[in-house]
Design a protein around this motif. Structure first.
Motif, PDB file in Angstrom:
ATOM      1  N   ARG A  72      -3.173 108.251 -37.849  1.00 58.22           N
ATOM      2  CA  ARG A  72      -3.224 109.576 -37.234  1.00 58.22           C
ATOM      3  C   ARG A  72      -1.839 110.222 -37.193  1.00 58.22           C
ATOM      4  N   GLY A  73      -0.831 109.506 -37.663  1.00 55.43           N
ATOM      5  CA  GLY A  73       0.530 110.033 -37.675  1.00 55.43           C
ATOM      6  C   GLY A  73       1.224 109.938 -36.331  1.00 55.43           C
ATOM      7  N   GLU A  74       0.702 109.118 -35.444  1.00 55.85           N
ATOM      8  CA  GLU A  74       1.301 108.949 -34.119  1.00 55.85           C
ATOM      9  C   GLU A  74       2.323 107.826 -34.167  1.00 55.85           C
ATOM     10  N   GLY A  75       3.273 107.894 -33.286  1.00 53.50           N
ATOM     11  CA  GLY A  75       4.260 106.826 -33.171  1.00 53.50           C
ATOM     12  C   GLY A  75       3.718 105.685 -32.340  1.00 53.50           C
ATOM     13  N   PRO A  76       4.576 104.738 -32.045  1.00 47.03           N
ATOM     14  CA  PRO A  76       4.151 103.610 -31.204  1.00 47.03           C
ATOM     15  C   PRO A  76       3.664 104.097 -29.837  1.00 47.03           C
ATOM     16  N   ALA A  77       2.761 103.340 -29.257  1.00 45.61           N
ATOM     17  CA  ALA A  77       2.260 103.678 -27.929  1.00 45.61           C
ATOM     18  C   ALA A  77       3.411 103.663 -26.937  1.00 45.61           C
ATOM     19  N   LYS A 128      -9.370  74.737 -25.586  1.00 45.98           N
ATOM     20  CA  LYS A 128      -8.170  75.012 -26.382  1.00 45.98           C
ATOM     21  C   LYS A 128      -8.480  76.031 -27.474  1.00 45.98           C
ATOM     22  N   TRP A 129      -9.564  75.809 -28.197  1.00 46.98           N
ATOM     23  CA  TRP A 129      -9.909  76.705 -29.293  1.00 46.98           C
ATOM     24  C   TRP A 129     -10.450  78.040 -28.801  1.00 46.98           C
ATOM     25  N   GLU A 130     -11.084  78.039 -27.646  1.00 44.95           N
ATOM     26  CA  GLU A 130     -11.523  79.317 -27.056  1.00 44.95           C
ATOM     27  C   GLU A 130     -10.299  80.185 -26.766  1.00 44.95           C
ATOM     28  N   ARG A 131      -9.256  79.574 -26.219  1.00 49.24           N
ATOM     29  CA  ARG A 131      -8.008  80.286 -25.941  1.00 49.24           C
ATOM     30  C   ARG A 131      -7.398  80.845 -27.229  1.00 49.24           C
ATOM     31  N   ILE A 132      -7.363  80.013 -28.262  1.00 49.75           N
ATOM     32  CA  ILE A 132      -6.810  80.449 -29.545  1.00 49.75           C
ATOM     33  C   ILE A 132      -7.624  81.616 -30.093  1.00 49.75           C
ATOM     34  N   ALA A 133      -8.941  81.512 -30.045  1.00 48.84           N
ATOM     35  CA  ALA A 133      -9.807  82.575 -30.551  1.00 48.84           C
ATOM     36  C   ALA A 133      -9.619  83.871 -29.773  1.00 48.84           C
ATOM     37  N   LYS A 134      -9.525  83.770 -28.451  1.00 55.78           N
ATOM     38  CA  LYS A 134      -9.311  84.966 -27.630  1.00 55.78           C
ATOM     39  C   LYS A 134      -7.979  85.624 -27.973  1.00 55.78           C
ATOM     40  N   ASN A 135      -6.945  84.825 -28.149  1.00 57.93           N
ATOM     41  CA  ASN A 135      -5.637  85.371 -28.501  1.00 57.93           C
ATOM     42  C   ASN A 135      -5.666  86.048 -29.865  1.00 57.93           C
ATOM     43  N   ARG A 136      -6.318  85.413 -30.836  1.00 54.39           N
ATOM     44  CA  ARG A 136      -6.406  86.000 -32.173  1.00 54.39           C
ATOM     45  C   ARG A 136      -7.228  87.278 -32.144  1.00 54.39           C
ATOM     46  N   GLN A 137      -8.303  87.274 -31.369  1.00 53.96           N
ATOM     47  CA  GLN A 137      -9.137  88.466 -31.274  1.00 53.96           C
ATOM     48  C   GLN A 137      -8.379  89.615 -30.609  1.00 53.96           C
ATOM     49  N   ALA A 138      -7.633  89.313 -29.561  1.00 55.74           N
ATOM     50  CA  ALA A 138      -6.833  90.348 -28.892  1.00 55.74           C
ATOM     51  C   ALA A 138      -5.771  90.904 -29.837  1.00 55.74           C
ATOM     52  N   ALA A 139      -5.136  90.028 -30.603  1.00 55.24           N
ATOM     53  CA  ALA A 139      -4.121  90.481 -31.561  1.00 55.24           C
ATOM     54  C   ALA A 139      -4.763  91.344 -32.640  1.00 55.24           C
ATOM     55  N   PHE A 140      -5.941  90.963 -33.111  1.00 59.19           N
ATOM     56  CA  PHE A 140      -6.635  91.744 -34.122  1.00 59.19           C
ATOM     57  C   PHE A 140      -6.963  93.139 -33.587  1.00 59.19           C
ATOM     58  N   THR A 141      -7.492  93.190 -32.367  1.00 55.40           N
ATOM     59  CA  THR A 141      -7.832  94.468 -31.747  1.00 55.40           C
ATOM     60  C   THR A 141      -6.590  95.337 -31.586  1.00 55.40           C
ATOM     61  N   GLU A 142      -5.502  94.731 -31.121  1.00 57.37           N
ATOM     62  CA  GLU A 142      -4.256  95.471 -30.959  1.00 57.37           C
ATOM     63  C   GLU A 142      -3.751  95.987 -32.303  1.00 57.37           C
ATOM     64  N   ASN A 143      -3.837  95.158 -33.340  1.00 53.43           N
ATOM     65  CA  ASN A 143      -3.404  95.585 -34.668  1.00 53.43           C
ATOM     66  C   ASN A 143      -4.250  96.742 -35.172  1.00 53.43           C
ATOM     67  N   GLN A 144      -5.548  96.696 -34.935  1.00 55.23           N
ATOM     68  CA  GLN A 144      -6.422  97.784 -35.351  1.00 55.23           C
ATOM     69  C   GLN A 144      -6.030  99.088 -34.652  1.00 55.23           C
ATOM     70  N   GLU A 145      -5.667  98.990 -33.375  1.00 56.43           N
ATOM     71  CA  GLU A 145      -5.244 100.175 -32.634  1.00 56.43           C
ATOM     72  C   GLU A 145      -3.934 100.727 -33.188  1.00 56.43           C
ATOM     73  N   ILE A 146      -3.016  99.852 -33.542  1.00 55.30           N
ATOM     74  CA  ILE A 146      -1.737 100.278 -34.121  1.00 55.30           C
ATOM     75  C   ILE A 146      -1.972 100.959 -35.462  1.00 55.30           C
ATOM     76  N   ILE A 147      -2.833 100.372 -36.291  1.00 57.95           N
ATOM     77  CA  ILE A 147      -3.142 100.957 -37.597  1.00 57.95           C
ATOM     78  C   ILE A 147      -3.764 102.336 -37.416  1.00 57.95           C
ATOM     79  N   ALA A 148      -4.685 102.465 -36.476  1.00 57.09           N
ATOM     80  CA  ALA A 148      -5.334 103.753 -36.219  1.00 57.09           C
ATOM     81  C   ALA A 148      -4.308 104.795 -35.776  1.00 57.09           C
ATOM     82  N   ARG A 149      -3.370 104.414 -34.920  1.00 54.04           N
ATOM     83  CA  ARG A 149      -2.324 105.338 -34.469  1.00 54.04           C
ATOM     84  C   ARG A 149      -1.464 105.787 -35.644  1.00 54.04           C
ATOM     85  N   GLU A 150      -1.082 104.841 -36.494  1.00 50.25           N
ATOM     86  CA  GLU A 150      -0.260 105.176 -37.653  1.00 50.25           C
ATOM     87  C   GLU A 150      -1.003 106.098 -38.607  1.00 50.25           C
TER      88      GLU A 150
END
Length: 94
Positions: free
Chosen positions: A66-71, A42-64
């Protein structure tokens, strides 16, 4: 996380929240032997989901930054996420 196996320490770190990590450690420490794998999974699933969300957020921040719009293909799901968060909070779940 790479291809390395998940451990209690890895899960604790991936949760990225001291209160959530403490809750995880409490549950894993109090779990009866026959439920230990279930609690860990259960907690492995939660951790994987949180890690994926963190990675996705980092990618969104990097795009912003750089002045890029949403993917391309991005969908605004803000309302759905807020509703789901409210539902989860009302149940007292992580």
């Amino acid at each position: 996380m790479s291809d390395q196996p998940w451990t209690i320490e890895c899960i604790r770190g991936a949760l990225r929240d001291p209160d959530l990590a403490q809750r995880f450690l409490s549950e894993i420490n109090k779990a009866p032997a026959h439920q230990l794998l279930h609690v860990f999974a259960k907690w492995e699933r939660i951790a994987k989901n949180r890690q994926a969300a963190f990675t996705e957020n980092q990618e969104i921040i990097a795009r912003e930054q750089r002045g890029e719009g949403p993917a391309e293909g991005s969908i605004d799901v803000t309302e759905r996420v807020l509703e789901e968060a409210a539902r989860i909070r009302s149940r007292g779940a992580a």
